[in-house]
Write an enzyme that holds these catalytic residues in place. Structure first.
Site, short mmCIF file in Angstrom:
data_model
loop_
_atom_site.label_atom_id
_atom_site.label_comp_id
_atom_site.label_asym_id
_atom_site.label_seq_id
_atom_site.Cartn_x
_atom_site.Cartn_y
_atom_site.Cartn_z
CE LYS A 39 20.90 95.67 71.18
NZ LYS A 39 20.18 95.17 70.12
NE ARG A 137 18.64 95.05 62.11
CZ ARG A 137 18.31 95.31 63.33
NH1 ARG A 137 17.95 96.38 63.80
NH2 ARG A 137 18.34 94.16 64.23
CE1 TYR A 269 25.27 130.13 73.71
CE2 TYR A 269 24.94 127.97 74.49
CZ TYR A 269 25.87 128.83 74.17
OH TYR A 269 26.96 128.79 74.33
CG MET A 317 28.70 120.83 74.92
SD MET A 317 30.11 121.29 74.07
CE MET A 317 29.66 121.98 72.40
C1 PLP Z 1 18.98 94.64 70.54
C2 PLP Z 1 18.37 93.31 70.30
C3 PLP Z 1 17.60 92.56 71.25
C4 PLP Z 1 17.30 93.17 72.62
O1 PLP Z 1 16.06 94.19 72.21
P1 PLP Z 1 15.24 94.80 73.35
O2 PLP Z 1 13.99 95.40 72.63
O3 PLP Z 1 16.10 95.74 73.89
O4 PLP Z 1 14.91 93.51 74.34
C5 PLP Z 1 17.46 91.31 70.92
N1 PLP Z 1 17.75 90.86 69.74
C6 PLP Z 1 18.25 91.45 68.88
C7 PLP Z 1 18.75 90.80 67.56
C8 PLP Z 1 18.97 92.87 69.18
O5 PLP Z 1 19.48 93.46 68.12
#
Ligand code: PLP
Length: 376
Positions: A39, A137, A269, A317
């Site tokens: 992801k 969640r 800055y 930046m």
């Molecule tokens: C992001 C996620 C993972 C992976 O988590 P890590 O800690 O990066 O291994 C696994 N399951 C779900 C539902 C997630 O959202």
């Protein structure tokens, strides 16, 4: 390996990625399917290229957050099964069929909606049901009897997996994970008794894999962080870590200018820094717009010419200044390392996160799209 002509870039090691995936597979054994999580553009490592490497290593499942991410992988030719984990918009359901994506459903209403879609196409659509066992969640929070009823009633939607996600996997000083596992088992048991046992049971992300919490492995695990070479530190009485992985990503930036400043010169800055000695300063072609956390201002380090060099003053930046007094050979055009190793010096996303008051996930995901990725 200097990429002349780039201001800032990351190098992603295909061989380390493959090695991390193999390390997870070896730890969990052949009875447990490893579904790498790609992801958020594979935590900014580049989802398409990362997925290609993992698929070539034998990954049969990949997990993404959104339909859009899944579609991008299909369009790039990825053939593995793809689980969409972080929720569907009603308008995205059609694309599940078109691109052969498997949804994680988060409520019994969604099961019914998928069932109707399957019926309208006269097909059976597989799904994984995510239950909220205590994370609070996304996920179905329903009585086991209601889950059994809804799953059993869906003729055109097929429960292929049952999943949940932990709230406190890193905290070995609470019972929350054990309670979540027990809640999961209860629902799984009810489904099994009703003849609805799903093919896959999965609960574990990186930490319960790496620390060997076997009772949470089911027959599928979902490592993200570990695939990219990270395991976050845990708290409380944890068993020894069983997984050895190495960071896959190296982040570099080019020196634009090197100059000598007398003692007492304000830098950047707000004059957040003032030189205390005659200082050789180097200005780097990277800033917070590239994802270098602004909170590293006056606190962080980079590795320049093989030595740790402190960040001076405010990160801006597009530019960052460092103290290169102890790196006399550093020249404009040279690369410095923001994340990675040089001559035995090492900086990883975990260290940056600690200094910047954030988490390593956010440091990796924060590397912006304008930072070019190079696969090595
Ligand atoms: C992001 C996620 C993972 C992976 O988590 P890590 O800690 O990066 O291994 C696994 N399951 C779900 C539902 C997630 O959202």
């Amino acid at each position: 390996m200097a990429e002349r002509g780039l201001r800032s870039w990351v190098e992603v090691s295909r061989s380390r990625l493959a090695a991390n995936f193999r390390a997870v597979r070896e730890l969990v054994g052949p009875a447990v399917e490893v579904m790498p999580v790609v992801k958020a553009d594979a935590y900014r490592h580049g989802a398409v290229e990362v997925s290609r490497v993992l698929e070539a290593e034998g990954a049969r499942w990949l997990a993404v957050s959104s339909v859009e991410e899944g579609v991008a992988l299909r369009q790039a030719g990825i053939q593995a099964r793809i689980l969409v984990m972080a929720g569907l918009l009603p308008s995205e359901r059609e694309a599940l069929l078109e691109f052969a994506l498997t949804p994680a459903l988060h409520s019994l209403d969604e099961v019914a909606a998928l069932d109707r879609l399957g019926a309208s196409r006269n097909t059976r659509l597989p799904y994984h049901l995510k239950i909220d066992t205590g994370l609070g969640r996304l996920g179905a929070r329903a009585l086991a009897s209601h889950i059994v009823e809804a799953v059993g009633a869906a003729r055109n939607a097929e429960l292929e997996g049952l999943m949940t996600h932990f709230a406190s996997a890193a905290f070995y000083d609470t019972e929350q994970t054990a309670e979540q596992i027990a809640n999961f088992e209860k629902i799984h048991h009810s489904l099994s008794r009703a003849g609805l046992a799903p093919h896959y049971r999965h609960l574990a992300a990186t930490i319960p894999i790496a620390y060997g919490r076997r009772e949470s492995w089911g027959n599928m695990v979902r490592p993200g962080h570990a695939i990219y070479g990270y395991v976050s530190p845990v708290r409380g009485p944890a068993p020894p870590r069983q997984l050895n992985v190495k960071p896959v990503l190296t982040w570099k930036a080019t020196v634009l200018e090197v100059k000598d400043l007398p003692a007492g010169t304000p830098v950047g800055y707000g004059a957040m820094f003032r030189t205390r000695r005659p200082t050789r300063m180097a200005v780097l072609a990277v800033g917070y717009a590239d994802g270098l956390p602004h909170r590293l201002s006056n606190r962080g380090h980079v590795i320049a010419a093989g030595r740790k060099a402190p960040i001076l003053g405010a990160i801006s930046m597009d530019l960052t200044s460092i103290d290169a007094t102890d790196c006399p050979e550093l020249r404009p055009g040279d690369p410095v390392t923001l994340i990675g190793e040089e001559c035995g010096e090492k900086i990883d996303a975990q260290q940056i996160a600690r200094t910047a008051g954030t988490i390593s996930y956010a440091v990796l995901c924060g590397i912006s799209v304008r930072v070019r990725r190079i696969y090595v």
